[in-house]
Design an enzyme around this catalytic site. Structure first.
Site, PDB file in Angstrom:
ATOM      1  N   HIS A 110       0.866  -1.181   0.000  1.00  0.00           N
ATOM      2  CA  HIS A 110       0.000   0.000   0.000  1.00  0.00           C
ATOM      3  C   HIS A 110       0.903   1.231   0.000  1.00  0.00           C
ATOM      4  O   HIS A 110       2.056   1.161   0.430  1.00  0.00           O
ATOM      5  CB  HIS A 110      -0.810  -0.095   1.299  1.00  0.00           C
ATOM      6  CG  HIS A 110      -1.869   0.921   1.488  1.00  0.00           C
ATOM      7  ND1 HIS A 110      -1.606   2.171   1.993  1.00  0.00           N
ATOM      8  CD2 HIS A 110      -3.206   0.865   1.266  1.00  0.00           C
ATOM      9  CE1 HIS A 110      -2.738   2.849   2.080  1.00  0.00           C
ATOM     10  NE2 HIS A 110      -3.729   2.069   1.640  1.00  0.00           N
TER      11      HIS A 110
ATOM     12  N   HIS B 208     -12.573  -1.908   9.452  1.00  0.00           N
ATOM     13  CA  HIS B 208     -12.737  -2.821   8.312  1.00  0.00           C
ATOM     14  C   HIS B 208     -14.161  -2.957   7.812  1.00  0.00           C
ATOM     15  O   HIS B 208     -14.405  -3.587   6.791  1.00  0.00           O
ATOM     16  CB  HIS B 208     -12.129  -4.195   8.653  1.00  0.00           C
ATOM     17  CG  HIS B 208     -10.646  -4.129   8.831  1.00  0.00           C
ATOM     18  ND1 HIS B 208     -10.051  -3.959  10.068  1.00  0.00           N
ATOM     19  CD2 HIS B 208      -9.639  -4.138   7.922  1.00  0.00           C
ATOM     20  CE1 HIS B 208      -8.733  -3.891   9.903  1.00  0.00           C
ATOM     21  NE2 HIS B 208      -8.465  -3.987   8.617  1.00  0.00           N
TER      22      HIS B 208
ATOM     23  N   LYS C 252     -10.862   7.605   3.301  1.00  0.00           N
ATOM     24  CA  LYS C 252     -10.004   6.441   3.482  1.00  0.00           C
ATOM     25  C   LYS C 252      -9.829   5.767   2.115  1.00  0.00           C
ATOM     26  O   LYS C 252     -10.790   5.640   1.363  1.00  0.00           O
ATOM     27  CB  LYS C 252     -10.703   5.486   4.463  1.00  0.00           C
ATOM     28  CG  LYS C 252      -9.836   4.341   4.910  1.00  0.00           C
ATOM     29  CD  LYS C 252     -10.598   3.405   5.827  1.00  0.00           C
ATOM     30  CE  LYS C 252      -9.895   2.074   5.756  1.00  0.00           C
ATOM     31  NZ  LYS C 252      -9.580   1.376   6.878  1.00  0.00           N
TER      32      LYS C 252
ATOM     33  N   CYS D 181     -16.531  -3.751  12.920  1.00  0.00           N
ATOM     34  CA  CYS D 181     -15.235  -3.136  13.196  1.00  0.00           C
ATOM     35  C   CYS D 181     -15.180  -1.826  12.421  1.00  0.00           C
ATOM     36  O   CYS D 181     -15.368  -1.822  11.193  1.00  0.00           O
ATOM     37  CB  CYS D 181     -14.114  -4.060  12.732  1.00  0.00           C
ATOM     38  SG  CYS D 181     -12.550  -3.193  12.572  1.00  0.00           S
TER      39      CYS D 181
ATOM     40  N   HIS E 217       2.416   1.797   3.344  1.00  0.00           N
ATOM     41  CA  HIS E 217       3.614   1.002   3.647  1.00  0.00           C
ATOM     42  C   HIS E 217       4.842   1.729   3.094  1.00  0.00           C
ATOM     43  O   HIS E 217       5.900   1.769   3.730  1.00  0.00           O
ATOM     44  CB  HIS E 217       3.544  -0.381   2.990  1.00  0.00           C
ATOM     45  CG  HIS E 217       2.412  -1.251   3.462  1.00  0.00           C
ATOM     46  ND1 HIS E 217       1.740  -2.097   2.622  1.00  0.00           N
ATOM     47  CD2 HIS E 217       1.845  -1.400   4.675  1.00  0.00           C
ATOM     48  CE1 HIS E 217       0.808  -2.761   3.309  1.00  0.00           C
ATOM     49  NE2 HIS E 217       0.849  -2.337   4.559  1.00  0.00           N
TER      50      HIS E 217
ATOM     51  N   LYS F 233     -10.829   0.065  -2.168  1.00  0.00           N
ATOM     52  CA  LYS F 233     -11.134  -0.410  -3.527  1.00  0.00           C
ATOM     53  C   LYS F 233     -12.544   0.007  -3.903  1.00  0.00           C
ATOM     54  O   LYS F 233     -12.803   0.402  -5.039  1.00  0.00           O
ATOM     55  CB  LYS F 233     -10.978  -1.915  -3.604  1.00  0.00           C
ATOM     56  CG  LYS F 233      -9.526  -2.326  -3.597  1.00  0.00           C
ATOM     57  CD  LYS F 233      -9.340  -3.782  -4.003  1.00  0.00           C
ATOM     58  CE  LYS F 233      -7.947  -4.243  -3.652  1.00  0.00           C
ATOM     59  NZ  LYS F 233      -7.890  -5.316  -2.670  1.00  0.00           N
TER      60      LYS F 233
ATOM     61  N   CYS G  33     -11.800  -9.710  14.976  1.00  0.00           N
ATOM     62  CA  CYS G  33     -11.765  -9.080  13.647  1.00  0.00           C
ATOM     63  C   CYS G  33     -10.506  -9.559  12.945  1.00  0.00           C
ATOM     64  O   CYS G  33      -9.397  -9.287  13.390  1.00  0.00           O
ATOM     65  CB  CYS G  33     -11.762  -7.553  13.751  1.00  0.00           C
ATOM     66  SG  CYS G  33     -11.421  -6.799  12.136  1.00  0.00           S
TER      67      CYS G  33
ATOM     68  N   CYS H 151      -8.078  -6.797  11.586  1.00  0.00           N
ATOM     69  CA  CYS H 151      -7.179  -6.234  12.612  1.00  0.00           C
ATOM     70  C   CYS H 151      -6.325  -7.309  13.251  1.00  0.00           C
ATOM     71  O   CYS H 151      -5.374  -7.000  13.954  1.00  0.00           O
ATOM     72  CB  CYS H 151      -7.958  -5.570  13.748  1.00  0.00           C
ATOM     73  SG  CYS H 151      -8.997  -4.201  13.279  1.00  0.00           S
TER      74      CYS H 151
HETATM   75  N1  MSP Z   1       1.561  -6.849  10.478  1.00  0.00           N
HETATM   76  C1  MSP Z   1       1.139  -5.755  11.267  1.00  0.00           C
HETATM   77  C2  MSP Z   1       2.300  -5.059  11.928  1.00  0.00           C
HETATM   78  C3  MSP Z   1       3.166  -5.915  12.788  1.00  0.00           C
HETATM   79  S1  MSP Z   1       4.529  -5.049  13.411  1.00  0.00           S
HETATM   80  C4  MSP Z   1       5.183  -6.041  14.545  1.00  0.00           C
HETATM   81  C5  MSP Z   1       0.399  -4.742  10.396  1.00  0.00           C
HETATM   82  N2  MSP Z   1       0.635  -4.789   9.082  1.00  0.00           N
HETATM   83  S2  MSP Z   1      -0.028  -3.798   7.994  1.00  0.00           S
HETATM   84  O1  MSP Z   1       0.327  -4.350   6.699  1.00  0.00           O
HETATM   85  O2  MSP Z   1      -1.408  -3.610   8.249  1.00  0.00           O
HETATM   86  O3  MSP Z   1       0.731  -2.449   8.138  1.00  0.00           O
HETATM   87  C6  MSP Z   1       0.278  -1.385   8.945  1.00  0.00           C
HETATM   88  C7  MSP Z   1       1.218  -0.210   8.752  1.00  0.00           C
HETATM   89  O4  MSP Z   1       1.302   0.126   7.352  1.00  0.00           O
HETATM   90  C8  MSP Z   1       0.791   1.104   9.396  1.00  0.00           C
HETATM   91  O5  MSP Z   1       1.072   1.169  10.765  1.00  0.00           O
HETATM   92  C9  MSP Z   1       1.606   2.081   8.572  1.00  0.00           C
HETATM   93  O6  MSP Z   1       2.950   1.999   8.902  1.00  0.00           O
HETATM   94  C10 MSP Z   1       1.409   1.527   7.170  1.00  0.00           C
HETATM   95  N3  MSP Z   1       0.151   1.989   6.548  1.00  0.00           N
HETATM   96  C11 MSP Z   1      -0.758   1.196   5.923  1.00  0.00           C
HETATM   97  N4  MSP Z   1      -1.780   1.979   5.455  1.00  0.00           N
HETATM   98  C12 MSP Z   1      -1.557   3.258   5.761  1.00  0.00           C
HETATM   99  C13 MSP Z   1      -2.127   4.487   5.352  1.00  0.00           C
HETATM  100  N5  MSP Z   1      -3.278   4.594   4.687  1.00  0.00           N
HETATM  101  N6  MSP Z   1      -1.447   5.618   5.657  1.00  0.00           N
HETATM  102  C14 MSP Z   1      -0.225   5.581   6.261  1.00  0.00           C
HETATM  103  N7  MSP Z   1       0.338   4.443   6.634  1.00  0.00           N
HETATM  104  C15 MSP Z   1      -0.419   3.270   6.694  1.00  0.00           C
HETATM  105  O7  MSP Z   1      -0.327  -3.935  10.949  1.00  0.00           O
END
Ligand code: MSP
Length: 499
Positions: free
Chosen positions: A18, A146, A294, A143, A21, A297, A126, A129
């Protein structure tokens, strides 16, 4: 030499990366590079979270086994990091056997000391999450993150005695020995802790895609403790609390607001139970939205990081992501906004000022850095803003400090019009002074940009007749590092005009 250990969340290997990320990872890369330039011994971790229900369900949907599925998804992440020039030290996958063994060993130690016990657990789960939800976390039974109805689960489980560590955890957060930034996020956690900290379920009986409990193979570990321990296993930790890796504990852990609560509860209490030091600091950034909504899709407003890179190139993508997220708040991204920012800041701003100044120097000063009766400029305030923003992980302020400097150089050029003075062949000394000021300021800017846009910084330094930035010292921050008479490089176009 100080050590600096920086972490990103390990992302679920349940789908493509994403744009969020990409933001967290680019931010970590910038901070890691900045600390390396300061001379610190940096360790920068990235990785993927590959166990649990969410990944297993995604694999099932496309008719693949979880193993095959994660082996396909993980390279998509590492390819993206390569494209974005992310210089991590190690990419950890939670399916690595060394990680699995260490998780088993560490949690066995907690079971042996009575911090993990068997019980029955019932609650709403959930999968999005990967968390149990309390009734008051749900909105209309769903949730809120989600928009799905959690599943009711009732099963035998092993519980982690998290409640035992509530008070040392609270103390660590209040005293800032575990610093949570920005301040409002710290308050949010403290507020949550006033409700008390309950023991949590730490195993799943019906989830085969996970790490088996060494003392009861009917169960697998809940995905969060498995994932959190990556912050240790990535450093080569084997699960023995008595042997602490030298880079540990983390100096900075980055995450968005979605996973703050778990990071501020499960992770530090596991460490307290293991008798290991807590991380020093969290920086919790906001979420990227698109047109105020937010990204989803269903709305059709998802921004694909690959598309951003192919539109703007990797260096500009890094710049655009970092400058779109205000400190601790949400940032809004659209392709249109990014195009406008690209043109204004990079093409018309940075790129234009460098090429105009070089052209004049090649035409009127034989391609040498000119000199004139100019007074030194004091850049200390600009450097202070920049360094403080780096410490805070405030990416927008880091870049604003550079953009403001470029704007004022531009204004200075417009006011003094050295091209007119030089064209009329009079008072070339004053024009030389004006041009020197721009070139020397561009040296400062190239240093500031080195962690953010490394190859753009190198191009600017080459154009200035200097070598690439290899460190940031107090001497580098003084006025006058660029010596008059230095042979300038060829004219260079930093950013293509595209829109
Ligand atoms: N796997 C867990 C994290 C485990 S860490 C020990 C997880 N993964 S996740 O793929 O959902 O990633 C979440 C993280 O991705 C967020 O905390 C952020 O760093 C990043 N982001 C994902 N979507 C985001 C946005 N829309 N905006 C900014 N960052 C976000 O949770």
């Amino acid at each position: 030499m100080a050590k600096y250990y920086i972490t990103t969340p390990i992302y679920y290997a349940s789908g493509k990366p994403h744009i969020g990320h990409a933001y967290t990872t680019v931010l970590a890369d910038v901070l890691a590079r900045y600390h390396t330039l300061l001379g610190d011994k940096v360790f920068f971790q990235v990785g993927t979270d590959e166990h649990g229900a969410k990944v297993a369900t995604s694999a099932k949907k496309v008719g693949k086994t979880p193993e095959v599925f994660v082996n396909e998804i993980t390279p998509i992440f590492s390819d993206l990091w390569q494209k974005l020039d992310i210089q991590y030290d190690r990419f950890i996958r939670t399916t690595e056997s060394a990680h699995i063994k260490a998780v088993q060993k560490a949690l066995q130690a907690l079971y042996d000391k009575g911090d993990i016990y068997k019980d029955k657990y019932e609650g709403w789960y959930c999968e999005g999450c990967e968390q149990f939800k309390l009734e008051n976390d749900l909105v209309d039974g769903k949730c809120p993150d989600h928009q799905t109805k959690p599943t009711f689960m009732s099963e035998d489980t092993y519980m982690f005695r998290m409640s035992k560590y509530a008070s040392p955890l609270r103390d660590a957060i209040v005293s800032n020995s575990l610093q949570i930034t920005p301040e409002n996020r710290k308050q949010e956690v403290l507020q949550f802790l006033t409700r008390g900290l309950k023991d949590i379920s730490i195993s799943r009986q019906n989830q085969k895609w996970g790490i088996p409990l060494p003392w009861d193979e009917e169960h697998t570990f809940y995905v969060w403790p498995d994932a959190f321990l990556n912050y240790l296993t990535v450093l080569g930790w084997n699960g023995d609390p008595a042997v602490i890796p030298s880079s540990y504990p983390p100096d900075l852990q980055l995450m968005a607001k979605d996973i703050l609560r778990v990071h501020a509860t499960i992770w530090p209490t596991l460490l307290l139970a293991l008798g290991l030091p807590l991380p020093k600091k969290f920086y919790v950034h906001g979420y990227f939205t698109s047109e105020g909504k937010k990204m989803s899709k269903a709305v059709g407003n998802v921004i694909d990081p690959q598309e951003v890179i192919s539109t703007f190139g990797p260096e500009a993508t890094r710049y655009l992501l970092l400058s779109s997220m205000p400190y601790g708040e949400d940032g809004d991204l659209t392709m249109e906004k990014m195009k406008a920012k690209y043109t204004a800041d990079l093409v018309n701003g940075l790129g234009n000022i460098l090429s105009r100044t070089l052209t004049l120097c090649h035409k009127y000063f034989s391609g040498l850095v000119p000199t004139g009766p100019d007074s030194p400029q004091d850049w200390s305030a600009k450097w202070r803003v920049y360094d403080e923003a780096m410490v805070k992980a405030d990416s927008l302020t880091v870049l604003n400090s550079v953009i403001e400097a470029i704007k004022s150089l531009d204004q200075n050029l417009q006011e003094n019009k050295p091209w007119e003075v030089l064209g009329a062949q009079n008072n070339s000394e004053s024009a030389a002074a004006v041009l020197y000021r721009v070139l020397e300021a561009l040296r400062h800017i190239a240093i500031m940009l080195k962690p953010v846009m490394p190859s753009t910084s190198d191009k600017i330094m080459t154009a200035l007749g200097l070598g690439p930035v290899e460190h940031i010292t107090e001497a580098d921050k003084q006025w006058g590092g660029l010596k008059p008479g230095t042979k300038l490089g060829e004219k260079v176009h930093l950013f293509e005009r595209k829109f």
